[in-house]
Structures are given as C-alpha cells and as structure tokens.
Design a protein around this motif. Sequence first.
Motif, PDB file in Angstrom:
ATOM      1  N   THR A   1       0.796  -1.232   0.000  1.00 37.37           N
ATOM      2  CA  THR A   1       0.000   0.000   0.000  1.00 37.37           C
ATOM      3  C   THR A   1       0.830   1.285   0.000  1.00 37.37           C
ATOM      4  N   ASP A   2       2.111   1.185   0.332  1.00 36.54           N
ATOM      5  CA  ASP A   2       2.957   2.370   0.445  1.00 36.54           C
ATOM      6  C   ASP A   2       4.055   2.307  -0.619  1.00 36.54           C
ATOM      7  N   PRO A   3       4.041   3.206  -1.590  1.00 41.35           N
ATOM      8  CA  PRO A   3       5.031   3.157  -2.671  1.00 41.35           C
ATOM      9  C   PRO A   3       6.476   3.231  -2.175  1.00 41.35           C
ATOM     10  N   GLU A   4       6.728   4.067  -1.155  1.00 44.66           N
ATOM     11  CA  GLU A   4       8.090   4.157  -0.631  1.00 44.66           C
ATOM     12  C   GLU A   4       8.495   2.859   0.053  1.00 44.66           C
ATOM     13  N   ALA A   5       7.572   2.271   0.811  1.00 43.37           N
ATOM     14  CA  ALA A   5       7.845   0.990   1.456  1.00 43.37           C
ATOM     15  C   ALA A   5       8.054  -0.094   0.409  1.00 43.37           C
ATOM     16  N   ARG A   6       7.304   0.000  -0.694  1.00 46.65           N
ATOM     17  CA  ARG A   6       7.442  -0.987  -1.769  1.00 46.65           C
ATOM     18  C   ARG A   6       8.839  -0.917  -2.393  1.00 46.65           C
ATOM     19  N   ALA A   7       9.308   0.292  -2.617  1.00 50.03           N
ATOM     20  CA  ALA A   7      10.639   0.455  -3.206  1.00 50.03           C
ATOM     21  C   ALA A   7      11.719  -0.084  -2.269  1.00 50.03           C
ATOM     22  N   LEU A   8      11.573   0.175  -0.969  1.00 48.74           N
ATOM     23  CA  LEU A   8      12.541  -0.330  -0.006  1.00 48.74           C
ATOM     24  C   LEU A   8      12.481  -1.849   0.092  1.00 48.74           C
ATOM     25  N   TRP A   9      11.273  -2.399   0.042  1.00 50.82           N
ATOM     26  CA  TRP A   9      11.118  -3.854   0.094  1.00 50.82           C
ATOM     27  C   TRP A   9      11.792  -4.519  -1.108  1.00 50.82           C
ATOM     28  N   GLN A  10      11.643  -3.895  -2.264  1.00 51.96           N
ATOM     29  CA  GLN A  10      12.319  -4.430  -3.452  1.00 51.96           C
ATOM     30  C   GLN A  10      13.830  -4.394  -3.282  1.00 51.96           C
ATOM     31  N   GLU A  11      14.335  -3.313  -2.700  1.00 56.01           N
ATOM     32  CA  GLU A  11      15.775  -3.220  -2.451  1.00 56.01           C
ATOM     33  C   GLU A  11      16.225  -4.291  -1.468  1.00 56.01           C
ATOM     34  N   ILE A  12      15.443  -4.497  -0.420  1.00 57.04           N
ATOM     35  CA  ILE A  12      15.785  -5.512   0.580  1.00 57.04           C
ATOM     36  C   ILE A  12      15.861  -6.886  -0.067  1.00 57.04           C
ATOM     37  N   ARG A  13      14.945  -7.166  -0.969  1.00 59.61           N
ATOM     38  CA  ARG A  13      14.898  -8.485  -1.601  1.00 59.61           C
ATOM     39  C   ARG A  13      15.924  -8.649  -2.714  1.00 59.61           C
ATOM     40  N   GLU A  14      16.166  -7.586  -3.469  1.00 57.56           N
ATOM     41  CA  GLU A  14      16.948  -7.738  -4.697  1.00 57.56           C
ATOM     42  C   GLU A  14      18.405  -7.267  -4.620  1.00 57.56           C
ATOM     43  N   ARG A  15      18.672  -6.188  -3.908  1.00 61.86           N
ATOM     44  CA  ARG A  15      20.048  -5.663  -3.933  1.00 61.86           C
ATOM     45  C   ARG A  15      21.085  -6.645  -3.397  1.00 61.86           C
ATOM     46  N   PRO A  16      20.842  -7.300  -2.250  1.00 61.08           N
ATOM     47  CA  PRO A  16      21.841  -8.270  -1.789  1.00 61.08           C
ATOM     48  C   PRO A  16      22.034  -9.427  -2.760  1.00 61.08           C
ATOM     49  N   VAL A  17      20.952  -9.871  -3.392  1.00 63.12           N
ATOM     50  CA  VAL A  17      21.032 -10.998  -4.334  1.00 63.12           C
ATOM     51  C   VAL A  17      21.870 -10.626  -5.553  1.00 63.12           C
ATOM     52  N   HIS A  18      21.619  -9.467  -6.123  1.00 63.32           N
ATOM     53  CA  HIS A  18      22.359  -9.066  -7.320  1.00 63.32           C
ATOM     54  C   HIS A  18      23.816  -8.753  -7.000  1.00 63.32           C
ATOM     55  N   ARG A  19      24.071  -8.191  -5.831  1.00 65.73           N
ATOM     56  CA  ARG A  19      25.465  -7.974  -5.432  1.00 65.73           C
ATOM     57  C   ARG A  19      26.175  -9.325  -5.266  1.00 65.73           C
ATOM     58  N   HIS A  20      25.481 -10.278  -4.671  1.00 65.76           N
ATOM     59  CA  HIS A  20      26.046 -11.617  -4.490  1.00 65.76           C
ATOM     60  C   HIS A  20      26.333 -12.274  -5.842  1.00 65.76           C
ATOM     61  N   ALA A  21      25.401 -12.120  -6.787  1.00 62.62           N
ATOM     62  CA  ALA A  21      25.604 -12.699  -8.119  1.00 62.62           C
ATOM     63  C   ALA A  21      26.840 -12.108  -8.794  1.00 62.62           C
TER      64      ALA A  21
END
Length: 210
Positions: A124-144
């Motif tokens: 429901t919160d666009p800013e929270a959504r963007a942060l959630w995407q970062e939480i899920r994706e940034r560590p994974v892509h850095r690891h890759a």
Amino acid sequence: MARTPKTWAVRTARDRTEAPVRARLLDAAEAVFARLGYGPATVADITAEAEVSRAGFYVYFASKEDVFRVLAARVRDAFLASQEVPGVDTGDVRAVARESVAAFVAAYARHAPLMPLLEQQAHTDPEARALWQEIRERPVHRHARYIRRLVAEDRARPVAEPLAVARAVGAMSVEFARQVAARRLTHAAAVRDVTAMYLHLLQVAPPGQE
C-alpha cells in the motif's frame, strides 16, 4: 571562519542522524511494530518504549510512517553490510562464504519479526514498496556479481547461473535465519549447514584440492 547556514543545516542533519536517541527510538519502534503490528502501533507506544518524549520523537521523525520507512532502510543496510566481511581475506572463498552467511543469518534473525510487516506495507505504500524491493533484490544481485567474479578468476564453477545460485543461497539463508529467530536452531548450526550447501553450489574444491 563563520559557519554558513547551509553548512550548519548539513551538520545538524548529520548530528541528528547519528544521535543515540535516534537509535533508541528506532530500536523501540522495531520492538513496538513487532509486538503490536503496524496498524495498532502509535507514536505514543514508541516514545513510551524508548522513554523519550513525544517532542523528542518529532526531532528525528515526522510520523509513524516515517520511522517505519527508516527501519526498512536500516534492514536493507544491515543485509548489504553482511556482505562486506571486514577483516576477512577476500581471496579465501570459504572464509568469505562462512562469514557472510554468519552475518546475514544474524541480521535476518534480528529483524525477522519486522519482515512480514515490511512486505505487508509494500502493498500500500510506494516508498515501502521500493525499499522492500531493495531488501529483496540488492543483496542478491550484489552476491551474483561476486560469484561471476569468482567464475572469471576460475575460483568457482557454480552448478547453475550465478544469479540462480545467489537466489538459492539467499532463500536458504532466510529459512535458516527464521529457524534461528524461532530458537529451533542455533546460529552456529545454521551457519555450518548453509555454508556447506553454499560451497557445494559454488563447486569450490575442498581445502588442499584447489
């Protein structure tokens, strides 16, 4: 030399960001959200938990929504920091694997009660959504990217494409961290097992067999 208003403003913002009271409010907010849920939690609950006045809260945060977003950013930063492994020989793949897994599992276990709320708010919160995407994706892509570097240096021969391996290791780490948070598994056991599976997926030779 006289300090310009702009310099003063920047310094004040930095001081507020680093203030111990701010950290105490963040810890209190995380505890309150975990205990009550996002909806029922109030600024009054947070200030009572932190033993800080309501006016003191508003020195650092504009609202309950604001402090929640800052918490989400703190979780993201904790997960990214877990990949840094300072003091570890970056040429030692096994040590990097062990220490990064240990740091991630510890960080996730610490913030585990907050994770469902972060995902819920992302709907429901666009800013929270963007942060959630970062939480899920940034560590994974850095690891890759790290795994691709190991492949380029012929130090690993992963069983699947690096991004797939990174996602698999991330999912394993999350599941084992949840077990640690629920006290069904020790941190040491989680690190041992996830690291073993991680090294298997990387196809890193046992010590002495490189």
